[in-house]
Design a protein around this motif. Structure first.
Motif, mmCIF file in Angstrom:
data_model
loop_
_atom_site.group_PDB
_atom_site.id
_atom_site.type_symbol
_atom_site.label_atom_id
_atom_site.label_comp_id
_atom_site.label_asym_id
_atom_site.label_seq_id
_atom_site.Cartn_x
_atom_site.Cartn_y
_atom_site.Cartn_z
ATOM 1 N N ILE A 107 0.866 -1.185 0.000
ATOM 2 C CA ILE A 107 0.000 0.000 0.000
ATOM 3 C C ILE A 107 0.895 1.225 0.000
ATOM 4 O O ILE A 107 1.780 1.360 0.859
ATOM 5 N N VAL A 108 0.677 2.120 -0.960
ATOM 6 C CA VAL A 108 1.444 3.364 -1.061
ATOM 7 C C VAL A 108 0.500 4.528 -0.813
ATOM 8 O O VAL A 108 -0.508 4.677 -1.505
ATOM 9 N N ALA A 109 0.813 5.365 0.173
ATOM 10 C CA ALA A 109 0.011 6.547 0.480
ATOM 11 C C ALA A 109 0.903 7.773 0.345
ATOM 12 O O ALA A 109 1.939 7.861 1.003
ATOM 13 N N ALA A 110 0.518 8.704 -0.512
ATOM 14 C CA ALA A 110 1.351 9.880 -0.749
ATOM 15 C C ALA A 110 0.484 11.111 -0.930
ATOM 16 O O ALA A 110 -0.621 11.034 -1.468
ATOM 17 N N GLY A 111 1.032 12.245 -0.493
ATOM 18 C CA GLY A 111 0.286 13.493 -0.592
ATOM 19 C C GLY A 111 1.097 14.594 -1.231
ATOM 20 O O GLY A 111 2.281 14.768 -0.931
ATOM 21 N N GLY A 112 0.477 15.336 -2.153
ATOM 22 C CA GLY A 112 1.105 16.502 -2.762
ATOM 23 C C GLY A 112 2.401 16.174 -3.468
ATOM 24 O O GLY A 112 2.511 15.182 -4.189
ATOM 25 N N THR A 113 3.427 16.997 -3.239
ATOM 26 C CA THR A 113 4.727 16.760 -3.871
ATOM 27 C C THR A 113 5.392 15.495 -3.344
ATOM 28 O O THR A 113 6.373 15.024 -3.922
ATOM 29 N N GLY A 114 4.856 14.927 -2.266
ATOM 30 C CA GLY A 114 5.369 13.667 -1.750
ATOM 31 C C GLY A 114 5.157 12.504 -2.697
ATOM 32 O O GLY A 114 5.743 11.435 -2.512
ATOM 33 N N VAL A 115 4.333 12.704 -3.728
ATOM 34 C CA VAL A 115 4.144 11.651 -4.726
ATOM 35 C C VAL A 115 5.428 11.468 -5.550
ATOM 36 O O VAL A 115 5.726 10.366 -6.006
ATOM 37 N N SER A 116 6.209 12.540 -5.727
ATOM 38 C CA SER A 116 7.401 12.484 -6.580
ATOM 39 C C SER A 116 8.397 11.410 -6.171
ATOM 40 O O SER A 116 8.782 10.572 -7.005
ATOM 41 N N PRO A 117 8.876 11.381 -4.915
ATOM 42 C CA PRO A 117 9.909 10.389 -4.572
ATOM 43 C C PRO A 117 9.425 8.946 -4.582
ATOM 44 O O PRO A 117 10.237 8.025 -4.689
ATOM 45 N N VAL A 118 8.111 8.740 -4.467
ATOM 46 C CA VAL A 118 7.596 7.370 -4.454
ATOM 47 C C VAL A 118 7.076 6.946 -5.830
ATOM 48 O O VAL A 118 6.764 5.777 -6.047
ATOM 49 N N LYS A 119 7.034 7.871 -6.779
ATOM 50 C CA LYS A 119 6.530 7.549 -8.114
ATOM 51 C C LYS A 119 7.299 6.407 -8.781
ATOM 52 O O LYS A 119 6.672 5.540 -9.415
ATOM 53 N N PRO A 120 8.648 6.337 -8.683
ATOM 54 C CA PRO A 120 9.343 5.204 -9.309
ATOM 55 C C PRO A 120 8.921 3.844 -8.758
ATOM 56 O O PRO A 120 8.953 2.844 -9.479
ATOM 57 N N VAL A 121 8.521 3.794 -7.490
ATOM 58 C CA VAL A 121 8.031 2.545 -6.915
ATOM 59 C C VAL A 121 6.689 2.174 -7.547
ATOM 60 O O VAL A 121 6.466 1.024 -7.945
ATOM 61 N N ILE A 122 5.799 3.169 -7.650
ATOM 62 C CA ILE A 122 4.494 2.918 -8.266
ATOM 63 C C ILE A 122 4.674 2.528 -9.726
ATOM 64 O O ILE A 122 4.023 1.598 -10.219
ATOM 65 N N ASP A 123 5.551 3.244 -10.434
ATOM 66 C CA ASP A 123 5.817 2.919 -11.838
ATOM 67 C C ASP A 123 6.255 1.468 -11.996
ATOM 68 O O ASP A 123 5.804 0.760 -12.907
ATOM 69 N N TYR A 124 7.158 1.031 -11.119
ATOM 70 C CA TYR A 124 7.703 -0.320 -11.240
ATOM 71 C C TYR A 124 6.610 -1.372 -11.084
ATOM 72 O O TYR A 124 6.502 -2.305 -11.903
ATOM 73 N N PHE A 125 5.788 -1.235 -10.037
ATOM 74 C CA PHE A 125 4.788 -2.267 -9.802
ATOM 75 C C PHE A 125 3.573 -2.126 -10.719
ATOM 76 O O PHE A 125 2.855 -3.110 -10.934
ATOM 77 N N ALA A 126 3.365 -0.949 -11.291
ATOM 78 C CA ALA A 126 2.343 -0.815 -12.328
ATOM 79 C C ALA A 126 2.771 -1.580 -13.579
ATOM 80 O O ALA A 126 1.941 -2.171 -14.284
ATOM 81 N N ALA A 127 4.075 -1.583 -13.852
ATOM 82 C CA ALA A 127 4.608 -2.321 -15.000
ATOM 83 C C ALA A 127 4.800 -3.805 -14.697
ATOM 84 O O ALA A 127 4.840 -4.627 -15.614
ATOM 85 N N ASN A 128 4.904 -4.137 -13.398
ATOM 86 C CA ASN A 128 5.142 -5.529 -12.981
ATOM 87 C C ASN A 128 4.176 -5.912 -11.853
ATOM 88 O O ASN A 128 4.614 -6.281 -10.748
ATOM 89 N N PRO A 129 2.866 -5.852 -12.103
ATOM 90 C CA PRO A 129 1.900 -6.102 -11.020
ATOM 91 C C PRO A 129 1.971 -7.513 -10.459
ATOM 92 O O PRO A 129 1.575 -7.741 -9.308
ATOM 93 N N GLY A 130 2.488 -8.456 -11.231
ATOM 94 C CA GLY A 130 2.592 -9.824 -10.755
ATOM 95 C C GLY A 130 3.652 -10.030 -9.688
ATOM 96 O O GLY A 130 3.701 -11.099 -9.069
ATOM 97 N N GLU A 131 4.473 -9.011 -9.450
ATOM 98 C CA GLU A 131 5.538 -9.146 -8.456
ATOM 99 C C GLU A 131 5.085 -8.801 -7.043
ATOM 100 O O GLU A 131 5.863 -8.890 -6.092
ATOM 101 N N VAL A 132 3.827 -8.345 -6.904
ATOM 102 C CA VAL A 132 3.215 -8.145 -5.586
ATOM 103 C C VAL A 132 1.884 -8.888 -5.568
ATOM 104 O O VAL A 132 1.287 -9.129 -6.613
ATOM 105 N N THR A 133 1.419 -9.270 -4.389
ATOM 106 C CA THR A 133 0.112 -9.932 -4.329
ATOM 107 C C THR A 133 -1.001 -8.952 -4.634
ATOM 108 O O THR A 133 -2.041 -9.317 -5.185
ATOM 109 N N SER A 134 -0.802 -7.687 -4.262
ATOM 110 C CA SER A 134 -1.704 -6.596 -4.619
ATOM 111 C C SER A 134 -0.987 -5.288 -4.344
ATOM 112 O O SER A 134 -0.021 -5.247 -3.568
ATOM 113 N N CYS A 135 -1.426 -4.222 -5.003
ATOM 114 C CA CYS A 135 -0.834 -2.903 -4.766
ATOM 115 C C CYS A 135 -1.934 -1.862 -4.806
ATOM 116 O O CYS A 135 -2.600 -1.679 -5.831
#
Length: 265
Positions: A107-135
């Protein structure tokens, strides 16, 4: 022979500039060395100074830096365009370890400009959803005009469970209203003791949202935060990032909440 001065940056070419909002632009910079989600660079302009900027996307031959126009240095950067060069040193800091989240409920929770540093994590699992049980991704912004990464948001929703909320209701918006922390009590979490959580945003948002996750049974050792707002020189020399015995530039900005709970303002 003298060692190289740690404060001397190198020049990197800007490949593209994308306007996110009136105050935030994304600068795509040519870069091909190793870098981790959650790390940051010191971006400098001769005669103006330097600013620590988190990485908002990692590509095979580039990185994205999403920059908010808030002062002398960043205002000057906003005059730059494709073909110009930014002076940078880095990457610095302790990033997010993607291996920690693989095979888990994330589970990723981000607010405002705080989305920027966590965006690469979201990008990765959006491209590889099978690598987590859920996101699940929980995003909060002040207004519709403040929403970052709208193009990426459309891609994320195709493979991840994304919830977006605004601080207050406004004309033309029919989605959720309220702070990100308010989304947590009703969240479907299959296995709270084993779930992994990332929380990034303003200090008050981190504290309130982490508290709600703890109330849901998430282990404190499974919560990860980023204190990217405390970054300064990048190498722990100036002391401005020091909190107790921790240096955010060196020991962070990503912290496990078991330690980070005592570092949030």
């Amino acid at each position: 022979m003298c060692d190289r001065n740690e404060y001397i940056p190198s020049a990197y070419e800007i490949k593209d500039v994308v306007k996110q909002t009136d105050a935030e632009y994304t600068f795509r910079v040519a870069y091909s060395a190793d870098v981790k989600p959650g790390q940051f660079f010191e971006v400098s302009i001769p005669k103006f100074g330097e600013s620590p900027i988190s990485i908002s996307e990692i590509g095979p031959d580039y990185i994205d830096l999403t920059i908010r126009k808030v002062g002398r240095v960043t205002s000057e950067i906003f005059t730059y365009t494709g073909g110009d060069k930014l002076f940078m040193r880095g990457p610095y800091g302790n990033g997010f370890d993607l291996d920690v989240f693989k095979g888990k409920e994330l589970i990723v929770a981000a607010g405002g400009t705080g989305v920027s540093p966590v965006k690469p994590v979201i990008d990765y699992f959006a491209a590889n959803p099978g690598e987590v049980t859920s996101c699940k991704v929980l995003l909060g912004y002040k207004s519709q005009q403040d929403i970052l990464f709208k193009n990426s948001l459309a891609n994320w929703t195709s493979s991840l469970d994304v919830s977006l909320t605004l601080d207050r209701a406004e004309e033309g918006y029919g989605g959720r209203v309220g702070f990100v922390s308010a989304l947590v009590p009703g969240l479907d979490i299959a296995n709270p003791p084993e779930a992994q959580v990332i929380v990034v945003g303003p200090p008050a948002m981190i504290t309130s949202t982490a508290k709600e996750f703890l109330n849901r049974g998430i282990a404190i050792s499974n919560i990860w935060i980023s204190l990217e707002r405390r970054m300064c020189c990048g190498i722990g020399k100036c002391g401005h990032c020091r909190i107790n015995d921790q240096y955010v530039c060196l020991d962070g900005p990503v912290f496990n909440y078991e330690k980070g709970v005592n570092l949030v303002d």
